[in-house]
Design a protein around this motif. Structure first.
Motif, PDB file in Angstrom:
ATOM      1  N   GLY A 210      -6.778   4.297  10.453  1.00  0.00           N
ATOM      2  CA  GLY A 210      -5.430   4.004  10.909  1.00  0.00           C
ATOM      3  C   GLY A 210      -4.587   3.332   9.846  1.00  0.00           C
ATOM      4  N   ALA A 211      -5.181   2.395   9.109  1.00  0.00           N
ATOM      5  CA  ALA A 211      -4.443   1.698   8.055  1.00  0.00           C
ATOM      6  C   ALA A 211      -4.017   2.665   6.961  1.00  0.00           C
ATOM      7  N   ARG A 212      -4.912   3.550   6.577  1.00  0.00           N
ATOM      8  CA  ARG A 212      -4.598   4.502   5.514  1.00  0.00           C
ATOM      9  C   ARG A 212      -3.537   5.504   5.959  1.00  0.00           C
ATOM     10  N   ALA A 213      -3.690   5.990   7.193  1.00  0.00           N
ATOM     11  CA  ALA A 213      -2.698   6.936   7.709  1.00  0.00           C
ATOM     12  C   ALA A 213      -1.337   6.273   7.853  1.00  0.00           C
ATOM     13  N   GLY A 214      -1.336   5.053   8.371  1.00  0.00           N
ATOM     14  CA  GLY A 214      -0.073   4.346   8.571  1.00  0.00           C
ATOM     15  C   GLY A 214       0.668   4.081   7.289  1.00  0.00           C
ATOM     16  N   ALA A 215      -0.071   3.871   6.204  1.00  0.00           N
ATOM     17  CA  ALA A 215       0.572   3.607   4.916  1.00  0.00           C
ATOM     18  C   ALA A 215       1.331   4.817   4.402  1.00  0.00           C
ATOM     19  N   VAL A 224      -0.258  10.992  13.442  1.00  0.00           N
ATOM     20  CA  VAL A 224      -1.421  11.594  14.101  1.00  0.00           C
ATOM     21  C   VAL A 224      -2.183  12.543  13.182  1.00  0.00           C
ATOM     22  N   PRO A 225      -1.550  13.550  12.552  1.00  0.00           N
ATOM     23  CA  PRO A 225      -2.340  14.419  11.682  1.00  0.00           C
ATOM     24  C   PRO A 225      -2.925  13.694  10.480  1.00  0.00           C
ATOM     25  N   LEU A 226      -2.186  12.712   9.947  1.00  0.00           N
ATOM     26  CA  LEU A 226      -2.727  11.933   8.836  1.00  0.00           C
ATOM     27  C   LEU A 226      -3.944  11.128   9.274  1.00  0.00           C
ATOM     28  N   PHE A 227      -3.896  10.594  10.481  1.00  0.00           N
ATOM     29  CA  PHE A 227      -5.023   9.833  11.022  1.00  0.00           C
ATOM     30  C   PHE A 227      -6.260  10.719  11.170  1.00  0.00           C
ATOM     31  N   LEU A 228      -6.089  11.920  11.696  1.00  0.00           N
ATOM     32  CA  LEU A 228      -7.221  12.839  11.843  1.00  0.00           C
ATOM     33  C   LEU A 228      -7.806  13.188  10.478  1.00  0.00           C
ATOM     34  N   ASP A 229      -6.936  13.382   9.488  1.00  0.00           N
ATOM     35  CA  ASP A 229      -7.425  13.668   8.141  1.00  0.00           C
ATOM     36  C   ASP A 229      -8.231  12.497   7.591  1.00  0.00           C
ATOM     37  N   GLU A 230      -7.746  11.282   7.827  1.00  0.00           N
ATOM     38  CA  GLU A 230      -8.464  10.106   7.328  1.00  0.00           C
ATOM     39  C   GLU A 230      -9.807   9.944   8.041  1.00  0.00           C
TER      40      GLU A 230
END
Length: 245
Positions: A210-215, A224-230
């Motif tokens: 979540g931290a990485r996607a949120g950044a 959401v898609p960034l979170f799934l990728d992370e």
């Protein structure tokens, strides 16, 4: 798998290697997101809530999630069948007493499920207050892990307490995020690591993703898609996840 992987990343690598089947009794709003989160970490989701077949699904699964989001009479029947099947087969199961703080009847039902012996309980601060400190302390004494999500996630085990400080504010703006975390806890519990370490790893990894996607995200839609990728990359060598305790 590189030897330098941090403990949480090692757990996620074990999940990906094992590809555990996680049966999820969860609410309709959370089903698709929860399934995608499980697939992202390498687990295999199933979602049937039919009381006539849920015991067979659970017996063939490696872990069970019981989420109280939509508590219909049929859901209660399915939960009873699923918990009995998980207990008989020795499968770990996670209780997520969603909205226990909104209804006294739901809180009473959740307390009965706590007494049935979940491996872990994942809930937020209001839900924890509704179940009561005595209920959760008794669960910990019986060996359950209690993971309370918030600005600082608190994980209580029989003999220790840990605090995980990670994640991102956008996680609170995406529906079913907590529900999906319960499924990730269940998947990590299936690795046969002790329940305390597995739950801490699940919370750490979920928050780190979540931290990485949120950044990188511009808002909840891109998050959401960034979170799934992370999540998908959690078992990679770049995951030196810091533990706060």
């Amino acid at each position: 798998m590189p030897a330098a992987l941090a403990p949480a990343a090692q757990v996620f690598a074990a999940v990906r290697a094992r590809r555990p089947r996680v049966h999820c009794l969860t609410n309709n709003v959370a089903q698709a997101f929860t399934a995608n989160v499980l697939l992202a970490i390498g687990a295999v989701p199933s979602m049937s809530g039919d009381p006539a077949e849920v015991a067979a699904f659970v017996a063939g699964a490696d872990a069970l999630l019981v989420n109280l989001g939509m508590l219909t009479p049929a859901a209660r029947e399915a939960i009873g069948e699923a918990v009995a099947a998980a207990s008989a087969a020795g499968r770990p199961w996670v209780l997520d007493p969603v909205f226990a703080d909104r209804s006294p009847a739901r809180a009473d039902y959740a307390r009965r499920l706590v007494a049935a012996g979940p491996s872990a309980i994942r809930l937020n601060e209001p839900e924890a207050a509704a179940l009561g400190a005595a209920c959760l302390a008794a669960a910990r004494a019986r060996g359950a892990v209690v993971a309370i999500s918030g600005a600082r996630d608190r994980i209580g085990c029989a003999d220790r307490e840990s605090v995980v400080e990670t994640g991102h504010p956008l996680m609170a703006e995406v529906t079913a995020m907590g529900c999906a975390l319960g499924a990730v806890v269940a998947a990590c519990l299936s690795t046969a690591l002790n329940a305390c370490a597995a739950t801490i790893a699940a919370v750490e990894g979920f928050g780190a993703a979540g931290a990485r996607a949120g950044a990188k995200a511009g808002g909840p839609g891109s998050f959401v898609p960034l979170f799934l990728d992370e999540l998908h990359g959690l078992s990679g060598p770049r995951d030196q996840l810091e533990r706060h305790s």
